[in-house]
Design an enzyme around this catalytic site. Structure first.
Site, PDB file in Angstrom:
ATOM      1  N   TYR A  59      86.674 -18.610  85.591  1.00 24.99           N
ATOM      2  CA  TYR A  59      86.873 -17.560  84.595  1.00 24.99           C
ATOM      3  C   TYR A  59      87.177 -18.176  83.232  1.00 24.99           C
ATOM      4  CZ  TYR A  59      87.410 -14.589  88.762  1.00 24.99           C
ATOM      5  OH  TYR A  59      87.229 -13.932  89.964  1.00 24.99           O
ATOM      6  N   HIS A 126      85.406 -19.738  96.653  1.00 28.33           N
ATOM      7  CA  HIS A 126      84.853 -18.612  95.899  1.00 28.33           C
ATOM      8  C   HIS A 126      83.573 -18.060  96.527  1.00 28.33           C
ATOM      9  CE1 HIS A 126      85.135 -17.047  91.483  1.00 28.33           C
ATOM     10  NE2 HIS A 126      84.869 -16.084  92.324  1.00 28.33           N
ATOM     11  N   PRO A 206      87.303  -3.039  92.428  1.00 31.12           N
ATOM     12  CA  PRO A 206      87.525  -1.784  93.160  1.00 31.12           C
ATOM     13  C   PRO A 206      87.186  -0.534  92.345  1.00 31.12           C
ATOM     14  CG  PRO A 206      89.610  -2.621  92.356  1.00 31.12           C
ATOM     15  CD  PRO A 206      88.581  -3.682  92.065  1.00 31.12           C
ATOM     16  N   LEU A 207      86.951  -0.739  91.047  1.00 34.14           N
ATOM     17  CA  LEU A 207      86.560   0.376  90.183  1.00 34.14           C
ATOM     18  C   LEU A 207      85.087   0.260  89.789  1.00 34.14           C
ATOM     19  CD1 LEU A 207      89.752   0.527  87.932  1.00 34.14           C
ATOM     20  CD2 LEU A 207      89.187   1.948  89.915  1.00 34.14           C
ATOM     21  N   GLY A 208      84.330  -0.450  90.616  1.00 37.30           N
ATOM     22  CA  GLY A 208      82.891  -0.567  90.364  1.00 37.30           C
ATOM     23  C   GLY A 208      82.578  -1.196  89.029  1.00 37.30           C
ATOM     24  N   ARG A 209      83.389  -2.182  88.619  1.00 40.29           N
ATOM     25  CA  ARG A 209      83.253  -2.846  87.323  1.00 40.29           C
ATOM     26  C   ARG A 209      83.347  -1.839  86.174  1.00 40.29           C
ATOM     27  NH1 ARG A 209      82.155  -8.035  88.460  1.00 40.29           N
ATOM     28  NH2 ARG A 209      81.166  -8.517  90.441  1.00 40.29           N
ATOM     29  N   GLY A 210      84.222  -0.860  86.384  1.00 33.82           N
ATOM     30  CA  GLY A 210      84.463   0.152  85.370  1.00 33.82           C
ATOM     31  C   GLY A 210      83.625   1.395  85.548  1.00 33.82           C
TER      32      GLY A 210
END
Length: 330
Positions: A59, A126, A206-210
């Site tokens: 990252y 990863h 978990p938020l579908g990438r927003g």
């Protein structure tokens, strides 16, 4: 904040963790990465009872671990720290995965140095290297445990077969894979395997990438450098179809008096005590919203309603590009 056990380790981690990737990488361009706001967000996370922080050496090519080192310097005892190794970048910006014993030991030393800590609580491979037996990768990771540099081991985006082989070498505490209302690939053999072996399922994106938050109404508004522009679900045609499902979820969330993001996270938490979502954010306002989802209770009727909405609107587009999909479920 509610807490859940990490696999068979006995460690208590917040039911909702914090994915730190977006503070340094992938979402937005360089001008969107505000260190001061990110550090304030990390401080607030701890105040809200979130003790599970997730990063990786890729990252920002180490920048995210360096960022976390600034809060770890004074709050190490309040943080259950997870990081990952394996992705290596080429000069042209492309990357490949290296799960070799030699490299992972170098990667661990580099992460410890950037994080400025003596030990990593949860260390993930990863991905699974198709050119290195998973037994060799995990065997070398287990040596890090013996050396006191790592406490627990994890895998990311591994197949059921790889999970079993890895766990036979050394106990695997957690599998981190993408899991959300829009990505349910782990349901079936993978989740069956983690449960049989007593592992936690750490749900990233978990938020579908927003996407499932309802906050993105036009994919064209994403900055040119935003990673999501490469994802099929955000591309023309697919995005508009997916937005229809998001709108239906948004309407139901309003009926419940919660946000769509909270509905999405509460749905994941309701899938089992072994599920730990790690939504990412670099802003305090979204962090507070996400953390509050731990207190949302969904009954069976609510879950049936959500399933009906999802069945009515098929998800359009794969979760990754064709090349990235080759690295998952191996």
């Amino acid at each position: 904040m509610q807490y859940r056990k990490l696999g068979k380790t006995g460690e208590s981690i917040s039911a909702i963790g914090l994915g730190c990737m977006g503070m340094s990488f992938a979402y937005g361009n360089a001008t969107d990465f505000n260190e001061a706001e990110s550090l304030n967000t990390l401080e607030l996370a701890l105040e809200l009872g979130i003790n599970f922080l997730d990063t990786a050496d890729m990252y920002g090519q180490g920048a995210n671990e360096i960022l976390l080192s600034k809060i770890l310097a004074t709050k190490r005892d309040k943080i259950f720290l997870a990081t990952k190794f394996g992705f290596k970048f080429k000069e042209d910006g492309s990357y490949f995965f290296d799960g070799s014993p030699k490299y992972l030991k170098q990667a661990c030393e580099a992460s410890l140095k950037r994080l400025k800590v003596d030990v990593i609580d949860l260390y993930y491979a990863h991905r699974v290297d198709e050119n290195v037996p998973i037994e060799d990768t995990v065997g070398a990771m287990a040596e890090l445990v013996k050396e006191g540099k790592v406490r627990y081991l994890g895998l990311s985006e591994a197949s059921a077969a790889s999970i079993r082989k890895a766990n036979a070498v050394h106990p695997i505490a957690a599998l981190q894979s993408e899991y959300s209302l829009f990505t349910r690939d782990v349901e079936g053999e993978i989740l069956k395997t983690t449960r049989e072996l007593g592992m936690s399922l750490v749900a990233y994106s978990p938020l579908g990438r927003g996407l499932t938050t309802g906050a993105i109404t036009d994919a064209a508004t994403l900055s040119n450098d935003d990673f999501r522009r490469t994802l099929p679900r955000f591309q023309e045609g697919n995005f508009e179809q997916n937005l229809q499902t998001v709108t239906a979820l948004e309407n139901f969330a309003k009926e419940k008096g919660i946000t769509t993001a909270q509905l999405s996270l509460a749905w994941l938490l309701a899938q089992g005590e072994d599920i730990v979502p790690i939504p990412g954010t670099k802003r305090r306002k979204y962090l507070q919203e996400n953390a509050a989802a731990a207190d949302v209770q969904l009954n069976s009727a609510d879950l049936e309603k959500i399933d009906a909405i999802l069945k009515a609107g098929t998800v359009a587009g794969a979760r990754y590009s064709e090349g990235a999909l080759k690295l998952v479920n191996r």
